[in-house]
Every structure is written in structure tokens, then in C-alpha cells.
Enzyme design. Structure first.
Site, mmCIF file in Angstrom:
data_model
loop_
_atom_site.group_PDB
_atom_site.id
_atom_site.type_symbol
_atom_site.label_atom_id
_atom_site.label_comp_id
_atom_site.label_asym_id
_atom_site.label_seq_id
_atom_site.Cartn_x
_atom_site.Cartn_y
_atom_site.Cartn_z
ATOM 1 N N TYR A 24 -27.597 11.932 34.078
ATOM 2 C CA TYR A 24 -27.974 12.245 32.770
ATOM 3 C C TYR A 24 -29.606 12.934 32.801
ATOM 4 O O TYR A 24 -30.265 12.573 33.697
ATOM 5 C CB TYR A 24 -28.165 10.975 31.871
ATOM 6 C CG TYR A 24 -27.082 10.430 31.124
ATOM 7 C CD1 TYR A 24 -26.072 11.480 30.400
ATOM 8 C CD2 TYR A 24 -26.585 9.135 31.273
ATOM 9 C CE1 TYR A 24 -24.930 10.982 29.806
ATOM 10 C CE2 TYR A 24 -25.669 8.612 30.538
ATOM 11 C CZ TYR A 24 -24.635 9.551 29.945
ATOM 12 O OH TYR A 24 -23.569 9.230 29.222
ATOM 13 N N GLU B 35 -27.694 3.553 26.615
ATOM 14 C CA GLU B 35 -28.462 2.718 26.332
ATOM 15 C C GLU B 35 -30.186 2.877 26.717
ATOM 16 O O GLU B 35 -30.686 2.070 26.933
ATOM 17 C CB GLU B 35 -28.145 1.431 27.522
ATOM 18 C CG GLU B 35 -26.462 0.825 26.860
ATOM 19 C CD GLU B 35 -25.527 1.752 27.487
ATOM 20 O OE1 GLU B 35 -24.770 2.095 26.595
ATOM 21 O OE2 GLU B 35 -25.455 2.021 28.579
ATOM 22 N N ASN C 176 -22.605 14.185 24.398
ATOM 23 C CA ASN C 176 -22.014 13.341 25.089
ATOM 24 C C ASN C 176 -21.224 12.282 24.153
ATOM 25 O O ASN C 176 -21.893 11.885 22.906
ATOM 26 C CB ASN C 176 -23.120 12.357 25.603
ATOM 27 C CG ASN C 176 -22.762 11.097 26.207
ATOM 28 O OD1 ASN C 176 -22.009 11.367 27.391
ATOM 29 N ND2 ASN C 176 -23.015 10.038 25.821
ATOM 30 N N GLU C 177 -20.005 12.103 24.209
ATOM 31 C CA GLU C 177 -19.215 11.132 23.661
ATOM 32 C C GLU C 177 -19.380 11.516 21.953
ATOM 33 O O GLU C 177 -19.751 10.806 21.067
ATOM 34 C CB GLU C 177 -19.416 9.940 23.707
ATOM 35 C CG GLU C 177 -19.258 9.296 25.052
ATOM 36 C CD GLU C 177 -19.424 7.911 25.423
ATOM 37 O OE1 GLU C 177 -20.332 7.304 24.987
ATOM 38 O OE2 GLU C 177 -18.596 7.135 26.195
ATOM 39 N N GLU D 296 -16.410 8.141 32.738
ATOM 40 C CA GLU D 296 -17.001 6.953 32.885
ATOM 41 C C GLU D 296 -15.827 5.734 33.021
ATOM 42 O O GLU D 296 -15.317 5.390 32.026
ATOM 43 C CB GLU D 296 -17.734 6.683 31.517
ATOM 44 C CG GLU D 296 -18.740 7.576 31.161
ATOM 45 C CD GLU D 296 -19.925 7.201 29.963
ATOM 46 O OE1 GLU D 296 -19.486 6.076 29.185
ATOM 47 O OE2 GLU D 296 -20.774 8.048 29.637
ATOM 48 N N TYR E 126 -26.198 -3.728 35.450
ATOM 49 C CA TYR E 126 -25.169 -3.351 34.687
ATOM 50 C C TYR E 126 -23.968 -3.905 35.743
ATOM 51 O O TYR E 126 -22.827 -3.489 35.393
ATOM 52 C CB TYR E 126 -24.948 -1.816 34.998
ATOM 53 C CG TYR E 126 -24.078 -1.109 34.006
ATOM 54 C CD1 TYR E 126 -24.441 -1.001 32.546
ATOM 55 C CD2 TYR E 126 -22.723 -0.641 34.362
ATOM 56 C CE1 TYR E 126 -23.743 -0.404 31.715
ATOM 57 C CE2 TYR E 126 -21.990 -0.185 33.208
ATOM 58 C CZ TYR E 126 -22.457 0.139 32.044
ATOM 59 O OH TYR E 126 -21.683 0.358 31.038
#
Length: 635
Positions: A80, A126, A184-185, A265, A332
């Protein structure tokens, strides 16, 4: 888009194209719709990729992490580009130091890794406000992620800076970027604004050319893929181990009847909020599903492969039933740990990849060395209310009613609101945030005596005492802006009036606090007058600074700070903001300290802002391992 912007970028692009240091040749990357695959230099190609965020990893460790990903068998990485990380101040872009995107791309190229680039402008991740700059909210009626004129102008200006920088790094130009995601999404966002997506498609095509593979990524629902996809952008899908692979790819096929199957993803883990249990995703399930997808010929990106850390104030937040802030660690439960260490999950994934492509020979690079430096006792510097000359040298802004962070043009961190009690409070009197207007936590003191806190969605009233004319100080913490969903217009500070008994509090003095600037400048360790500036009656509770030093021992190895019995706050080492701690709420108990931050020869300066209550011992502990999975109790 303004003509002058286009001209400026065109000139810059021409300069980069002429002066680029990469060798271009007959290189191609495209989609073969007849044979349902990618083509790289005319040959079928399947990528096995992992996500890594350069903004969450110190630059001196970029190469280490990339080499480990390469040795795990990956042939690509997905990254990103957080807009707000590069343009914190409107119109001022920063691509130096830990923001040197091109250096990261070069390191990936040297390592033998292709790149799947996700430049947003919105990224979720996030990350604070999903990567959108907070200064966008200075336009109070702006509609983010839409064809709103103010938003489109800001996006166009930003992409006119960013995309010409990445153009020479495209695979077809001699670089290593094989594909570029648009937005994005987007299908998960309420706006469903096709004009916005068309505008982005036009910008990306203008700057990156007609032959660049542009794609979208959306969740595994019809609604998301309907709103998130657009003709001319290849539609991919994302899902984790709780999903039926066949059904998910059938859904992608409904939107892309031909072309490669792509899971952009595939979740190897998950995020943590403060107060959650530490998220874990089973390694066996990941291995089985990864093998199944690869055997179908699908290209897969694992999100995350190396998570890293939300240093400073960069963590995001969610807002569903209530506001929930993301923790500092972005470990994560990924194949590489927060500190970049190989895990059993990584080795299992490498074993799967070996079945489908040759994995580089040789050993996996080891974990970086860790050291337990032991205890350091901190001493008190002073209550934040008594340090305003240092932390807010320009003084307060006066306003009848509270102003937000955005109105004050302070995007992150903390601000202090001060007014006077309008009357004697002979008995405890409720201080109320009737419209849930505290975003996100407010630490309330009267004449320096801590009264308690207000918290968004959960604590809307506390009782206070005092006399008419006493100062009432409200320190407000921005806990990170919402990064997902319809509530990303997440203003911070006091968004509405506070009511004391029957009185609306007015006539505020509002202090923007440059805590990071003061600490980066050497305070409080460089302040020789500090001992005389702390009154003996200075309170123990409420927002108080502490300081100490970690003496050098010749090593600068990674370590982890544990703040046992401390409540909540922020930590800096040698001027660098490590992020938030909140062991009382958990699950995260330690903060990651990258070794190169430490000096091997000079005392290492530690500064702690404890917002509520310190332990009697005022010690912190430097450990050689993290603790991310303990929730001792809700606070």
C-alpha cells in the site's frame, strides 16, 4: 483536473523517463483472457505474493524482511501507499527517509521480487483514516471516496505527484511493478459512486498508460463486487480460511468470466483492537487452502506476510456498535512476526509453495538478535497542565465553544481544552458529554487534580468538584481515525459542548500540543530546569510525563518494553514515538523497539506520557520477546 497540474506532471514524467536508471526491454505483463492467466513476457505466470507495509517497518529493516519473503518462495510482494504518510500537510509531499517509496521498490527489485502496487487513494489497512489525510476534513461537508468536487481535486493533485514517480517502476518500463490496484474494496463503502471510480480510472490510465494491468479488490459478496468493480479494471476478490474457495471464485467469475483467478487478500491472521483477544489463524488451514488455490492456477497474495508496527499515531479504528481503536502492534499473526522473525507458519507456507515453484536454495535468514536490557526506573517530569509553555509554545486559541482537532489544524495526538468552573461545586456535579462528542478519550482535571475520564461511546458522564474560577482542563486524545466503513469522516476532539450540571461550559482556551516536536528536540532530558519546574504538590494521577535513560551496553539489538501496572499512554525512545500502550485493557502488553533506534555509546532517552495512573514503582522492563496475547481485564 487543473491544466497546470497536468503540465507539471507531464514535465516530471518526461524527466523521469529520460533519467530513469532501470533497463527497459521487450518486457510485457498482461492478462490472457483466452487461457485464464497472466502473461509475463508472453509466458503464463502465476504470482505467489505477500503483503508488507513499508510505513510500518523501519527502513533499515526493509531489506531483511524482503529477503525473508523471497527465501520463503514468494515471487511478488503487495504494498500500500498511504497518502497521509506522504502528504501529512496539504500540498507538501515527503518521499524521504522512512517514506522513500522508490528506495523500497528498488530493494524489492534487487531482491528479485515483483510488486503489486496499491496506491489508493484509500487503502483501509487498519491505518489512520484508511490512508486519507486528516486535512481533508477541514472541508466540513466533504464526501470522501466520491465524486465530491473538493475530494476529487485533492485526489487528482495527489495522484499527479505519486503516479509519475511509480511509472518508471512499471515492469514494462524496466521496473518490477506488474499491476496496480485502483481504490480499495470500494464495494464495501456506502457511496457506490461509479463517477468517482471512472475519474480514478481516467487518472491511472493517463499517468500509467493503456497497457498497465489495473485491478480492483473486493470482498466476497455480490453487493461489494457490484459497487467495487468497473469495466477496464480487472476484478479480483479477497477471502480467508473461513470461506469456501470454489464458491468464492465462482463469484469472481460472475464479474470476470475470463482471466486469472485472483485472491488479492488471503488472510494469514487478523487485526487486534484494544480489549480483544489476540487474533490467531490456524497454520494448517492456511496451508491447505493455499495449496488448493495454487493447484487451481490462482494467483494469491497473503495478507499479511509481515505486519509490522503502528508507530506514533498511525493506528486506525473501527466503528460498528462502538468505537474500537486498533492496537499498536500490527503483528497480525503473520508468517513473519512484528519484529520480522520467521515463524512456524512461514515454514509451513514455504513447504506448500515448494510444491508449485522452485524455492530459492539456502537457509532462511535468522531472526534479528534480541536483548533483555532489564529494568529502568523513571522519574516524574510533571503534569501536562503545568508544561503548556513547553508543549504549546504558541499559546492557546480562544473560542466560546470547543473547536475540533481539524479546525485547529492539529491532525494527530493530543489537545488540551481549558476553561473555568462557572460556580462553586459544593457537592459532586456531573460533567456530561450529552451528544457523545468526546472523540476519543478525555482526561479531566480541576486545578491539576485528576477527576476522571470521558470515553467515546462508553463513558459520557463523570462527577467533578471544585470552586468557581478553578481551571478545568480536558486533555483529549485522538485514538486513531476510523479506517473502514461509512464513518471515515471521523472528526476528533470535543465535537459538541460539555455540560456541567446545568451549565454549558464556554469561553475555552484550546492548546494544540506539539509533544512530539518537544521530545524530538531533546525535551525533557535537555531541560536543566526541570527539577524546579515540578511542584511538590504535583498530582500523581492524570496525564503526567516521566523520563529515564537506558544506559548503553555496546549492543543495539531489538527489544520490547513492558509497562507492568502502568495504565495507558505513549512512549518515546530517543525522540521516536513507539506508539500507545494500554496493558490494562490488552491484549498487547509490550511495545516493539527496533534495535537501530538505540545508541551503543550514549544514554538512551526514554519519555513516557502516562494518562491515568502510574505504578508505585515507576519501572519499565526491556524484554527479549513480545507479549501480545494477554487481556488482564477491561479498564
Amino acid at each position: 483536473m487543473a491544466v497546470k497540474i497536468l503540465f507539471f506532471v507531464a514535465v516530471n514524467f518526461a524527466y523521469l523517463a529520460v533519467n530513469g536508471n532501470m533497463i527497459s526491454g521487450d518486457r510485457t505483463f498482461s492478462i490472457d483472457y483466452n487461457n485464464n492467466c497472466f502473461l509475463k513476457d508472453g509466458k503464463p505466470f502465476q504470482y505467489i505474493s505477500g503483503s508488507i507495509h513499508y510505513s510500518r517497518i523501519p527502513p533499515y529493516y526493509w531489506k531483511d524482511r524482503l529477503v525473508k519473503m523471497y527465501m520463503a518462495g514468494l515471487n511478488a510482494v503487495q504494498i500500500y501507499v498511504p497518502w497521509n504518510f506522504h502528504e501529512t500537510v496539504q500540498g507538501v509531499s515527503n518521499f524521504k527517509g522512512d517514506r522513500d517509496l522508490e528506495h523500497f521498490l528498488d530493494l524489492a527489485n534487487q531482491t528479485g521480487l515483483l510488486v503489486i502496487l496499491r496506491p489508493g487513494p484509500y487503502i483501509c489497512a487498519e491505518w489512520e483514516m484508511g490512508g486519507l489525510p486528516a486535512w481533508l476534513l477541514q472541508k466540513p461537508n466533504i464526501i470522501l471516496r466520491s465524486a465530491d468536487a473538493d475530494y476529487l481535486q485533492a485526489v487528482s493533485n495527489w495522484l499527479a505527484v505519486l503516479l509519475p514517480k511509480v511509472k518508471p517502476w512499471l515492469y514494462t518500463s524496466g521496473g518490477n511493478i506488474i499491476s496496480v490496484q485502483v481504490e480499495n474494496e470500494y464495494g464495501s463503502y456506502y457511496a457506490c459512486d461509479y463517477n468517482y471510480m471512472r475519474h480514478l480510472r481516467t487518472l491511472f490510465r493517463f499517468f500509467l498508460g493503456e497497457d498497465t494491468v489495473l485491478f480492483t479488490t473486493d470482498g466476497n459478496t455480490d453487493k461489494e463486487l457490484t459497487c467495487g468493480t468497473l469495466e477496464g479494471l480487472y476484478a479480483t476478490i479477497d477471502f480467508g480460511t473461513d470461506t469456501n474457495i470454489t464458491k468464492a471464485f465462482k463469484r469472481q467469475r460472475r464479474f470476470e468470466p475470463r482471466g486469472p483467478l485472483v485472491n488479492s487478500e488471503f488472510y494469514t491472521g487478523w487485526l487486534d483492537h484494544w480489549g480483544d483477544k489476540h487474533a490467531m489463524v490456524d497454520t494448517w488451514k492456511i496451508s491447505i487452502m493455499l495449496g488448493e488455490m495454487l493447484s487451481m492456477g490462482a494467483s494469491v497474495n497473503m495478507y499479511m506476510f509481515e505486519g509490522g508496527t503502528n508507530f506514533g499515531y498511525w493506528n486506525g479504528a473501527d466503528l460498528d456498535n462502538r468505537f474500537r481503536s486498533v492496537v499498536t502492534s500490527y503483528d497480525y499473526n503473520a508468517p513473519l512476526s512484528e519484529a520480522g522473525d520467521p515463524t512456524e507458519k512461514l515454514l509451513a507456507i514455504r513447504d506448500v509453495i515448494k510444491q508449485f515453484r522452485d524455492v530459492p536454495s539456502g537457509p532462511m535468514p535468522p531472526a534479528t538478535p534480541k536483548f533483555a536490557y532489564g529494568f529502568v526506573t523513571l522519574k516524574k517530569v510533571g503534569n501536562i497542565s503545568g508544561l503548556l509553555n513547553t508543549l504549546s509554545p504558541q499559546g492557546p486559541v480562544k473560542s466560546q465553544y470547543p473547536l475540533t482537532f481539524e479546525q485547529m489544524k492539529q491532525n494527530y495526538g493530543y489537545m488540551l481544552y481549558r476553561t473555568k468552573l462557572p460556580r462553586d461545586l459544593s457537592k459532586t456535579t456531573p460533567l456530561i458529554s450529552p451528544l457523545n462528542g468526546v472523540h476519543d478519550r478525555a482526561y479531566v482535571s480541576v486545578n491539576g487534580v485528576f477527576q476522571g475520564l470521558l470515553e467515546r461511546d462508553t463513558i459520557l458522564v463523570i462527577n467533578v468538584t471544585g470552586k468557581q474560577g478553578d481551571n478545568i482542563d480536558v486533555l483529549v486524545e485522538n485514538m486513531g481515525r476510523v479506517n473502514f466503513g461509512s464513518k471515515i469522516n471521523d472528526y476528533k476532539g470535543l465535537l459538541s459542548n460539555l455540560i456541567l450540571g446545568e451549565d454549558v461550559l464556554t469561553n475555552w482556551e484550546i492548546y494544540p500540543l506539539d509533544i512530539d516536536g518537544a521530545i524530538a528536540g531533546g525535551w525533557p532530558h535537555s531541560d536543566n530546569q526541570r527539577s524546579s519546574s515540578v511542584p511538590k504538590t504535583d498530582p500523581l494521577f492524570g496525564p503526567v510525563f516521566y523520563m529515564g535513560t537506558l544506559e548503553p551496553n555496546g549492543l543495539a539489538w531489538d527489544t520490547f518494553i513492558k509497562l507492568s501496572e502502568w495504565t495507558k499512554g505513549q512512549v518515546w525512545i530517543n525522540g521516536v514515538n513507539l506508539g500507545r500502550y494500554w496493558p490494562a485493557r490488552g491484549p498487547q502488553q509490550t511495545l516493539y523497539v527496533p534495535g537501530p533506534l538505540l545508541s551503543t555509546t550514549q544514554p538512551n532517552n526514554i519519555t513516557v506520557l502516562e494518562l491515568e495512573k502510574p505504578p508505585a514503582h515507576t519501572r519499565i522492563l526491556f524484554m527479549d520477546r513480545p507479549q501480545l496475547n494477554s487481556t488482564p481485564g477491561k479498564s
